[in-house]
Design a protein around this motif. Structure first.
Motif, mmCIF file in Angstrom:
data_model
loop_
_atom_site.group_PDB
_atom_site.id
_atom_site.type_symbol
_atom_site.label_atom_id
_atom_site.label_comp_id
_atom_site.label_asym_id
_atom_site.label_seq_id
_atom_site.Cartn_x
_atom_site.Cartn_y
_atom_site.Cartn_z
ATOM 1 N N LYS A 217 0.840 -1.199 0.000
ATOM 2 C CA LYS A 217 0.000 0.000 0.000
ATOM 3 C C LYS A 217 0.876 1.249 0.000
ATOM 4 N N ILE A 219 0.872 5.791 -0.289
ATOM 5 C CA ILE A 219 0.123 7.057 -0.148
ATOM 6 C C ILE A 219 0.816 8.108 -1.013
ATOM 7 N N SER A 236 -0.034 4.453 -10.019
ATOM 8 C CA SER A 236 -1.382 3.903 -10.066
ATOM 9 C C SER A 236 -1.529 2.879 -11.193
ATOM 10 N N ASP A 241 -5.515 0.528 -7.075
ATOM 11 C CA ASP A 241 -6.093 1.200 -5.907
ATOM 12 C C ASP A 241 -5.303 0.973 -4.625
ATOM 13 N N GLN A 244 -3.309 5.177 -2.529
ATOM 14 C CA GLN A 244 -4.322 6.129 -2.103
ATOM 15 C C GLN A 244 -3.748 7.533 -2.247
ATOM 16 N N ASN A 271 -7.129 6.821 -7.547
ATOM 17 C CA ASN A 271 -7.931 6.617 -6.345
ATOM 18 C C ASN A 271 -7.615 7.784 -5.410
ATOM 19 N N LYS A 273 -8.754 11.031 -2.733
ATOM 20 C CA LYS A 273 -9.709 11.606 -1.793
ATOM 21 C C LYS A 273 -9.410 13.091 -1.653
ATOM 22 N N PHE A 313 -6.466 5.600 6.035
ATOM 23 C CA PHE A 313 -6.293 4.643 4.947
ATOM 24 C C PHE A 313 -5.660 3.337 5.444
#
Ligand code: XMP
Length: 510
Positions: A217, A219, A236, A241, A244, A271, A273, A313
């Motif tokens: 994962k 960020i 990406s 996904d 983040q 993805n 926010k 996240f």
């Protein structure tokens, strides 16, 4: 099998990445490695030639940098530049001396045109020198091919072994025929195929990230700028996904900017926010006049918001950053690595440790990032966005910030952007924006006295933001800007054009 790759071994010179870039400009793939990398650990498939860069050391020092000697057994052409030349001469038992006079800057060079390296180069031309040490005895088997007043051996070759070397820097623009020399080496001598495209770089780096970080994962903080957008899009495409992205709206963006960039991010499949923290920022900034205090408040709070969101996240191991080559300030060996791990995070809190940074653009120059962006489908307008400072409009409203002043800057900035685009100048000017000044000025609007603020227009030309000149905007354009801003934006009393260069001025007013 086609020869399609040049390996550049980095001895820590200032222009190492520039050499890579020049080779890529010829349409040939090039990669940079630390000078002492084990040759057999490299992928040598398609290897057409090797370039040894310059470096700050003296080969006569006991601990001077050395390459893996196996490179001389690979049977591919080799080009040594500056320290590279001295290193080759030293390895082949020639001698290097340190004279009292160094040789820096533009210098006339004389060459032996029979050398394949100097094909289409006049016998006398200008080159860029940057050295102290020089050859005092040329190694056996080598022949002198170039010289200057202060440097008896400014070029040498051993055609049997296909080794070429120059004391000067063909990669910098000040070397008049430098590009010709590099072309002679890469295309004629190495016979490299000119098949490399930015699309290939994109594919390669996406594959590399996919392989290395398949289920991890990550960020990424998006700023709306080209670098973070391209970096995030690349990552990406590799991990989907599991990346983040967080876009913090601090309320100090240009007109419609937050919505526009979010739209672009979504279209790119990111993805992402959006965090609307504008009220928090504006509350913290209320009544604050000092520019550095404003910067600190914004920087600290940005980190707080980012950290808060990142926690939501879950545990992300890696932070993706849009660092580009000019931002890379570390010296030496690991300059080449595309993905650097175990690095603390500059600009983010100490306790927010990531296992590593993923910086897919760290070997690229700004214009290469733009080309890469276009190659992976980032819209043209986003790719050509002008640089925008982290604190945003907070440093374009002089003194304390209010919604009303921000609105004036947003509206005038929009007029400026539209008119610059209409004039076809938006890709030529480095940065352009308006500044709200606290100066009140008397005017006459519709037969009545007005008492409104002075707005300044700033538009600068630059290549790196280190030095700038005010852009030479056409007078008619300035007139249009002034009249539109005063007529269309309430609160604007007068418009002035800032013609200060940097230094002594800066780009931003605060
Ligand atoms: P100056 O005003 O120092 O700006 O000539 C040079 C470049 O940096 C941008 N800039 C900033 N960027 N945080 C940033 O992220 C800041 O505090 C900041 N101050 C200036 C400026 O827009 C220009 O591109």
């Amino acid at each position: 099998m086609s020869l399609n790759k040049i390996i550049v071994l980095n001895f820590g010179g200032q222009y190492d990445q520039l050499i890579v870039r020049r080779v890529r400009e010829l349409g040939v793939y090039a990669e940079l490695h630390p000078c002492d990398v084990e040759i057999n650990s490299l992928n040598l498939e398609g290897l057409a030639g090797i370039i040894l860069t310059g470096g700050p050391q003296s080969v006569n020092d006991k601990n001077s940098l050395k390459a893996d000697k196996k490179l001389f057994d690979l049977n591919v052409p080799i080009l040594g530049i500056c320290y590279g030349l001295q290193y080759i001469n030293h390895e082949f038992k020639g001698q290097i001396e340190t004279p009292t006079n160094a040789e820096y800057g533009k210098t006339p060079l004389l060459v032996d045109n029979k050398s394949a390296l100097f094909k289409d180069v006049p016998q006398e031309s200008t080159i860029w020198m940057n050295h102290k040490d020089r050859i005092s005895k040329i190694a056996d088997g080598f022949k002198k091919t170039a010289w200057t007043l202060n440097c008896p051996v400014a070029g040498m070759e051993n055609t049997e072994k296909s080794i070429y070397a120059v004391q000067f820097h063909p990669e910098v623009v000040h070397s008049e025929y430098g590009k010709t020399m590099l072309k002679n080496f890469v295309i004629d001598i190495c016979k490299a195929e000119q098949s490399w495209k930015m699309e290939d770089f994109a594919t390669q780096i996406i594959e590399e990230i996919k392989e290395k970080y398949k289920n991890e994962k990550m960020i990424c903080g998006l700023s709306g700028g080209v670098d973070s957008t391209v970096a995030a899009t690349i990552v990406s495409k590799a991990i989907g996904d599991n990346l983040q992205c967080i876009f913090v709206d601090h309320g100090l963006l240009r007109k419609n900017e937050a919505d526009e960039v979010m739209e672009t991010y979504k279209n790119l499949g990111l993805n992402v926010k959006k965090v609307d923290a504008s009220k928090e920022f504006l509350d913290l900034l209320k009544g604050v006049e000092d520019p550095e205090t404003k910067r600190k408040i914004i920087g600290n709070h940005f980190v707080e918001v980012f950290e808060r969101e990142a926690k939501e996240f879950g545990k992300a191991k890696y932070l993706v950053q849009g660092t580009i080559y000019p931002d890379v300030i570390e010296s030496g060996k690991d300059k080449a690595s595309v993905i650097k791990s175990h690095h603390n995070v500059g600009g983010l809190p100490e306790n927010m440790l990531f296992e590593g940074l993923v910086e897919p653009l760290r070997s690229l120059f700004k214009d290469e990032v733009r080309a890469l962006g276009e190659a992976i489908g980032v819209p043209h307008d986003m790719v050509w966005r002008q640089p925008f400072p982290g604190p945003g409009l907070a440093i374009r409203v002089m003194g304390d910030i209010t919604e009303e002043k921000l609105k004036i800057v947003r509206e005038t900035d929009k007029i400026l952007r539209d008119e610059i685009k209409n004039a076809g100048l938006n890709e030529d000017i480095w940065q352009y924006f308006t500044v709200w000044t606290p100066i009140k000025t008397v005017g006459v609007k519709g037969d009545a006295r007005s008492y409104d603020n002075v707005i300044a227009i700033r538009a600068v030309e630059s290549t790196d933001a280190m030095t700038v000149e005010a852009a030479n905007l056409p007078y008619e354009l300035l007139q249009t800007l002034s009249s539109r801003m005063i007529n269309e934006v309430a609160g604007v009393g007068r418009v002035v054009y800032d013609i200060t260069s940097k230094p002594p001025g800066t780009i931003e007013w605060e």
